[in-house]
Design a protein around this motif. Structure first.
Motif, PDB file in Angstrom:
ATOM      1  N   UNK A   1     -20.605   2.606   3.365  1.00 50.75           N
ATOM      2  CA  UNK A   1     -20.351   3.959   3.852  1.00 50.75           C
ATOM      3  C   UNK A   1     -19.133   4.531   3.160  1.00 50.75           C
TER       4      UNK A   1
ATOM      5  N   UNK B   1     -24.946   7.533   6.179  1.00 45.88           N
ATOM      6  CA  UNK B   1     -26.053   6.783   6.777  1.00 45.88           C
ATOM      7  C   UNK B   1     -27.016   6.268   5.728  1.00 45.88           C
TER       8      UNK B   1
ATOM      9  N   UNK C   1     -25.584   3.532   3.731  1.00 46.80           N
ATOM     10  CA  UNK C   1     -25.463   2.335   4.542  1.00 46.80           C
ATOM     11  C   UNK C   1     -26.772   1.578   4.610  1.00 46.80           C
TER      12      UNK C   1
ATOM     13  N   UNK D   1      -6.861  12.780  -4.548  1.00 44.57           N
ATOM     14  CA  UNK D   1      -6.703  11.513  -5.259  1.00 44.57           C
ATOM     15  C   UNK D   1      -5.675  10.640  -4.559  1.00 44.57           C
ATOM     16  N   UNK D   2      -4.607  11.247  -4.084  1.00 47.96           N
ATOM     17  CA  UNK D   2      -3.590  10.439  -3.404  1.00 47.96           C
ATOM     18  C   UNK D   2      -4.155   9.826  -2.125  1.00 47.96           C
TER      19      UNK D   2
ATOM     20  N   UNK E   1      -6.267   6.830  -2.769  1.00 50.98           N
ATOM     21  CA  UNK E   1      -5.569   5.578  -3.056  1.00 50.98           C
ATOM     22  C   UNK E   1      -5.564   4.700  -1.820  1.00 50.98           C
ATOM     23  N   UNK E   2      -5.473   5.337  -0.660  1.00 47.98           N
ATOM     24  CA  UNK E   2      -5.388   4.554   0.569  1.00 47.98           C
ATOM     25  C   UNK E   2      -6.592   3.643   0.728  1.00 47.98           C
TER      26      UNK E   2
ATOM     27  N   UNK F   1     -27.949   2.866  12.221  1.00 52.62           N
ATOM     28  CA  UNK F   1     -26.899   3.198  11.276  1.00 52.62           C
ATOM     29  C   UNK F   1     -25.860   4.033  11.982  1.00 52.62           C
TER      30      UNK F   1
ATOM     31  N   UNK G   1     -11.531   6.324   7.103  1.00 55.65           N
ATOM     32  CA  UNK G   1     -11.805   5.815   8.443  1.00 55.65           C
ATOM     33  C   UNK G   1     -12.915   4.787   8.465  1.00 55.65           C
ATOM     34  N   UNK G   2     -13.511   4.483   7.332  1.00 53.23           N
ATOM     35  CA  UNK G   2     -14.691   3.634   7.349  1.00 53.23           C
ATOM     36  C   UNK G   2     -14.348   2.166   7.298  1.00 53.23           C
TER      37      UNK G   2
ATOM     38  N   UNK H   1       0.828  -1.201   0.000  1.00 51.91           N
ATOM     39  CA  UNK H   1       0.000   0.000   0.000  1.00 51.91           C
ATOM     40  C   UNK H   1       0.861   1.249   0.000  1.00 51.91           C
TER      41      UNK H   1
ATOM     42  N   UNK I   1       0.988   4.341  -2.750  1.00 53.29           N
ATOM     43  CA  UNK I   1       0.669   5.737  -2.446  1.00 53.29           C
ATOM     44  C   UNK I   1       1.785   6.652  -2.922  1.00 53.29           C
TER      45      UNK I   1
ATOM     46  N   UNK J   1      -7.167   1.194  -2.562  1.00 52.02           N
ATOM     47  CA  UNK J   1      -6.237   0.076  -2.614  1.00 52.02           C
ATOM     48  C   UNK J   1      -6.338  -0.795  -1.380  1.00 52.02           C
ATOM     49  N   UNK J   2      -6.799  -0.218  -0.276  1.00 54.28           N
ATOM     50  CA  UNK J   2      -7.040  -1.060   0.886  1.00 54.28           C
ATOM     51  C   UNK J   2      -8.089  -2.111   0.580  1.00 54.28           C
TER      52      UNK J   2
ATOM     53  N   UNK K   1      -7.704  -6.304   0.083  1.00 51.86           N
ATOM     54  CA  UNK K   1      -8.513  -7.376   0.652  1.00 51.86           C
ATOM     55  C   UNK K   1      -8.965  -8.331  -0.428  1.00 51.86           C
TER      56      UNK K   1
END
Lengths: 542, 102, 487
Positions: free
Chosen positions: C297, C230, C233, C421-422, C425-426, B100, C291-292, A167, A171, C429-430, C434
């Motif tokens: 979400x 919400x 979701x 955009x950068x 990517x986090x 939610x 953070x999700x 990752x 980046x 690509x995360x 997976x």
């Protein structure tokens, strides 16, 4: 016609092989290996053939292919392939390193080999396309081909901590790519040219040059973006860790070929089109490159892990290339190109041999090896040769590149300090290179190695491993013993391109009463081996 | 006694709109929330009628009918949702409706 | 003409067969519309209903967009409804009604028409979001969407009323007063004249700001994007897709029409405002998405980030002169690419058989590439296109956006976009990590949850559709043909 087929094929063949693997049309394992060899072999052969056929005296590009209807003509984007003096040696180098990496992958015995080879082939087609592109947009696009395969390959077949590193490397690469894209877009917009490829742009810029400050801004963006991609000093941290975590063929392709993307861009596009911009950033570039050489060099010495040592070492040697570019003269740029070609070969050789060593001793830690020369004389021979090449000993291609860079540094009095400090880098690389050789091959054998040896007897370099290594070593020797083979081709191209830059450099450094000599005369008939006469001391010019 | 100018209507409308807005933001009982929404829309209606009258333009009054229709439809949907929600969660207070969310 | 055809979207039966009929009908409509658009080039803008609806070239493009979108929603929805055992009649009825409303929205030339169409769409969506009456989450999402939506409609309406207030007042007009009989103070053309005359009028400015606030809600721009995670979701999967694509596209087209039509006189005032909103949106969307844990979400918030990028395109369109509508076509291209990519992603998500279908976590996608390579490939290409990676079409869209923004000299927003955009990517690509990479060995004993991807073999039609979408994504990444000609 054959040349065009070779050129297009060197991109299309690996791509086709990769897609056929993805689509699942190939079931048989044997066929997988055969097709992969074809996928890597064709670009190598094509690259070498085209390199030999390339005529160094012709102006501009050879073997051109142009297809206009790609849909974005308004932005000036066309599908334009071709080779010129700067790209043909790099194109050949990419082919050779690709073949070596492919063979290493095929014989590495990795799981899910088909997917591995498919991703590697995809990356390879991107690399070939990168150097073959004349159009700037496709140059960028082909570079991005490598992004997703790298992510997946590091994540699946890499070393420890591979998920996080995958990752992180993505980046960083995206950041660098986007910043340089910003620079390219700025160039496209500021220069209102009908086509976005280099000849058209240089034509348009020779008619109306951009303002100095604009040039400086655009060049700055390009420098920042390319710098991140090539691991220039403060932005280099991703590279060694990425290479350490990546599987060997991926490290070879990345450190050997992909990194040259940024340097190639600066030489082909940056300095010739934006000479005042290049001059503006030149002091910055020189100091940062020096940071690469010295700072990273010292970090390299501190490495005990062979693979990370090679990784850091490759970042250090990029510093020399940057120095060559930062000097803003044709001698510097030409030497940088030579060094790029040679370094690509030498660093991939080092990675290849590190993998071989790891296979025999079970570890990358150099402290846990020793005395392997007795058991694996051929491997020792190759490794010593590779280390000497990396250090920059005469006889290998790296020497001529580094020597040329030092010469170019010596040209201007203000750059002599860089010359002195950069020469220290040679000592640093000698330290870590020779120490690695000593620790791994000579000296007493460590207990870990003995314990490992009792479980898996150590055999010498077999044919499957020797073949790719031998290929690269042969190319390095060829470059080292006959540098004119490459420098002739680079020469005319660099001289033409850098005519404006030389002019700007000289006008900057000359005392105001001395008229500036015309651009082409000083190095038109000389190869980079000859020193151009120092202009500042010739009073006859008045 | 001064005449009632459009300014007065404007003030009235803004007051109604503001009260309704505050109601939506502050109240926890969903039914009252829906009523506050209606209040906002009616405030707008007042303003429209006032402007229409002062400018002698019929468009405003026409718009009022459209708004009333739409408000009715909206409230129908809203009440239906509220009823279904009550059947599920046995409450119409907004703090009880919190499935939610992270 | 075609305008009337879509109003035949009224079907009331509630059997399962409705799904197939609905899909067939919509594909016929879509193909017919496309043929009409391509072969009979309507160049002049036609006006109907005493100037309330205009049918220009751009509106034609958007109508094909909405038809395609609703076709895909019906396809995904059909599968979803069969699996959930819900009645499908009203679903297709409502989606077609919503599409009709969206098409009218794009053609509206008058604030009254705008409001009516907007409310039609909104009401359909309120019901659709809460379609799954057995799920408390769906109902909760519905009521949240209704409250926020009604609030924003009221804001929008108040803005219109303020504009009307100035427009109905003959003294405020100045030189361009068209005369008592012709006055139609809510029509876009007349209001455009009014606003060019008086760009400093406080009431006009307040009205414009309120209208933009209402639109920003639909689009999901900050600071009105609180509802997005919400609602995404809780709503059923095909409706999430529908919301994310169509509703956003409609909002942007309306915004485009407004800032280039009636609000053109206020450009100096609006540009910094929009710039601030765009930057805030991009940063908020990307950072919050990182953070999700829940995939839906995350997709909602990434949609917010895309809304930010599109706002930059809208700003660029304001900077160019009248005839030069490059930025508008860039917007369209981006929306089309977003449609393709989103439906790839949502389509594959729809194939998962999870116990609680709202809770798509990253862990449910572990090793998808091994379990079902084609689904993994489709999903990976959808994500890559959203992230803007070559050689997918999303990269071209971002490239065009960057160059148009650079030409319009929107440097600050451009920088924000690049940073955004950068950051994106986090999380993109995360997710890809997976999907493609195997799960690292975990230490605790996790009981084997039932594999969500077990039943993938019976997906013939969906497979074809998804593969078509992916191929379109990749092909557009290389060859932009007709879009390029429009430049």
């Amino acid at each position: 016609m054959l040349d065009q087929i070779l050129l297009l094929g060197s991109i299309a063949v690996p791509l086709a092989v990769s897609l056929s693997f993805f689509a699942g049309w190939v079931r048989d394992d044997e066929w997988v290996v055969k097709l992969a060899c074809l996928g890597f072999g064709f670009p190598c052969v094509a690259g070498i053939l085209l390199f030999i056929k390339f005529d160094g005296t012709v102006d501009g590009y050879c073997f051109e292919i142009l297809y206009e209807k790609m849909g974005l003509q308004e932005l000036g984007i066309t599908f334009h392939l071709g080779l010129n003096g700067v790209s043909s040696p790099l194109f050949a180098m990419a082919g050779i390193v690709g073949l070596a990496a492919g063979l290493a992958a095929v014989f590495s015995g990795a799981k899910r080999l088909k997917l591995y080879l498919a991703l590697l082939c995809f990356m390879q087609s991107g690399l070939m396309g990168l150097f073959a592109s004349v159009d700037l947009f496709f140059y960028y696009l082909f570079h991005e081909f490598a992004l997703i395969p790298t992510f997946i390959m590091i994540g699946l077949w890499g070393g420890r901590n591979r998920r996080g590193i995958a990752l992180e490397i993505t980046i960083y690469l995206t950041l660098g790519a986007l910043v340089s894209l910003g620079g390219l877009v700025a160039l496209n917009v500021m220069v209102d040219a009908p086509k976005f490829d280099f000849p058209t742009l240089s034509q348009a810029l020779s008619d109306i040059a951009l303002h100095d400050s604009t040039q400086a801004k655009i060049f700055g963006l390009l420098l920042l973006g390319f710098g991140i991609l090539v691991a220039l000093f403060p932005f280099h941290t991703w590279a060694p860790r990425g290479y350490e975590a990546a599987p060997t063929p991926v490290s070879m392709l990345h450190a050997g070929v992909l990194k040259k993307f940024g340097l190639y861009g600066l030489i082909q596009i940056g300095a010739p089109l934006l000479p005042e911009g290049a001059l503006f950033w030149s002091p910055w570039l020189l100091w940062l490159a020096l940071g690469n050489v010295l700072f990273v060099g010292m970090v390299t010495i501190a490495q005990g892990n062979l693979k990370s040592m090679v990784g850091y070492g490759s970042v250090m040697h990029m510093g020399y290339c940057f120095l060559g570019i930062g000097v803003c003269s044709s001698l510097g740029a030409g030497s940088a190109v030579m060094l790029m070609a040679a370094h690509g070969l030498s660093v991939s050789l080092m990675f290849l041999l590190s993998a071989s060593i790891q296979r025999r001793s079970g570890t990358y830690e150099m402290g846990q090896m020793g005395g392997m020369a007795g058991k694996t004389p051929i491997l020792a021979c190759f490794f010593v040769a590779a280390s000497l090449a990396t250090i920059g000993l005469p006889g290998f291609g790296n020497f001529w590149g580094e020597f040329g860079v030092f010469l170019s540094l010596g040209e201007q009095p203000s750059h002599r300090i860089f010359l002195g400090l950069a020469a220290l880098g040679i000592i640093l690389s000698a330290v870590f290179g020779l120490r690695a050789v000593a620790r791994i091959f000579f000296g007493p054998q460590s207990e870990e190695l003995t314990a490992h040896e009792n479980k898996n007897p150590i055999r010498d370099l077999g044919l499957t491993e020797a073949l790719p290594a031998g290929l690269i070593l042969a190319a390095l020797l060829l470059l080292g013993l006959w540098p004119r083979g490459i420098s002739d081709r680079i020469n005319k191209e660099i001289t033409d391109r850098y005519a404006k830059v030389d002019h700007a450099t000289l006008s900057l450094f000359l005392p105001p009463c001395c008229p500036v000599p015309q651009g082409g005369e000083e190095s038109n008939q000389t190869t980079p081996l000859q020193v151009s006469p120092p202009v500042v001391l010739e009073p006859e010019e008045r | 006694m001064e005449t009632v100018t459009p300014h007065h209507f404007m003030v009235l409308s803004s007051l109604l709109f503001g009260i309704g807005f505050l109601g939506v933001v502050i109240r926890r009982n969903l039914l009252v929330l829906l009523m506050s929404l209606e209040l906002m829309l009616n405030g707008i209606n007042v303003a429209l009628v006032a402007f229409s009258r002062s400018g002698s333009n019929l468009d405003g009054s026409l718009f009022v009918f459209f708004i009333m229709t739409v408000a009715a439809a909206e409230v129908a949907v809203g009440l239906a949702l509220l009823v279904a929600l009550y059947k599920k969660r046995k409450s119409i207070f907004s703090e009880d409706i919190n499935l939610l969310g992270n | 003409m075609i305008l009337g055809l879509e109003l035949f979207g009224m079907k009331d039966s509630s059997s399962g067969r409705t799904g197939v009929i609905a899909i067939f009908f919509q594909s016929v409509l879509f193909v017919g519309h496309l043929l009409d658009y391509l072969f009979w080039h309507h160049s002049a803008a036609l006006n109907f209903f005493s100037d309330m609806i205009s049918q220009g070239l751009q509106a034609e493009v958007m109508r094909s967009f909405f038809l395609l979108s609703s076709l895909l929603v019906s396809i995904i929805g059909h599968r979803y409804l069969c699996r959930k055992g819900l009645k499908s009649g009203e679903f297709h009825h409502l989606t077609m009604l919503a599409t009709a409303g969206l098409m009218l929205l794009c053609q509206s030339n008058h604030f009254l028409m705008l409001f009516v169409a907007l409310e039609t769409v909104a009401l359909c969506f309120y019901t659709l979001v809460a379609y799954n009456r057995d799920s408390a989450k769906s109902l909760e999402a519905g009521i949240k969407y209704l409250i926020f939506g009604a609030l924003s409609s009221a804001l929008l309406l108040f803005g219109i009323v303020l504009l009307y207030g100035v427009g109905a007042n003959p003294e405020a007009w100045g030189a361009s007063y068209p005369g008592h009989e012709f006055m139609d103070p809510l029509s876009f053309q007349y209001l455009g004249n009014l606003m060019s005359e008086n760009p400093d009028n406080l009431m006009l400015r307040a009205g414009v700001v309120l209208i933009l606030a209402g639109i920003a809600f639909k689009v999901g721009a900050a600071p009105f994007q609180i509802w997005v995670p919400d609602v995404y979701h809780g709503s059923p999967l095909p409706i999430t897709a529908f919301l994310g694509v169509s509703s956003k596209a409609a909002g942007f087209f309306v915004l485009l029409n407004l800032v280039n039509g009636p609000f053109e006189g206020m450009s100096e005032f609006l540009l910094p405002l929009l710039g601030f909103v765009a930057t805030f949106t991009i940063f908020f969307g990307n950072l919050a998405a990182c953070a999700q844990r829940n995939v839906k979400r995350m997709l909602g918030l990434s949609g917010v980030a895309h809304a930010g990028y599109l706002l930059v395109a809208v700003m660029a369109s304001m900077q160019f002169a009248g005839d030069d509508d490059r930025a508008i076509w860039v917007l369209f291209f981006y929306l089309f690419v977003y449609l393709l990519a989103s439906f790839c992603v949502f389509g594959v998500m729809g194939l998962a058989d999870l116990p609680d279908e709202n809770e798509h976590e990253f862990s449910h996608y572990e090793d998808l590439a091994k379990k079902s390579p084609w689904a993994g490939f489709v999903l990976v290409s959808g994500i890559a296109s959203l992230a803007g990676i070559p050689p997918f079409a999303g990269f071209i869209a971002k490239l065009l956006l960057i160059s148009v923004a650079y030409e319009a000299k929107l440097y600050l927003s451009l920088t924000a976009m690049v940073i955004g955009v950068v950051i994106s990517i986090y999380y993109y690509f995360g997710w890809m990590r997976a999907i493609a990479l195997p799960r690292p060995a975990s230490f605790e004993d996790v009981e084997d949850a039932p594999d969500p991807w077990a039943g993938l073999s019976k997906t013939g039609f969906m497979k074809v559709v998804l593969v078509l979408l992916t191929v379109a994504s990749i092909v557009l990444g290389f060859w932009q043909g007709p879009f390029g000609d429009v430049f």
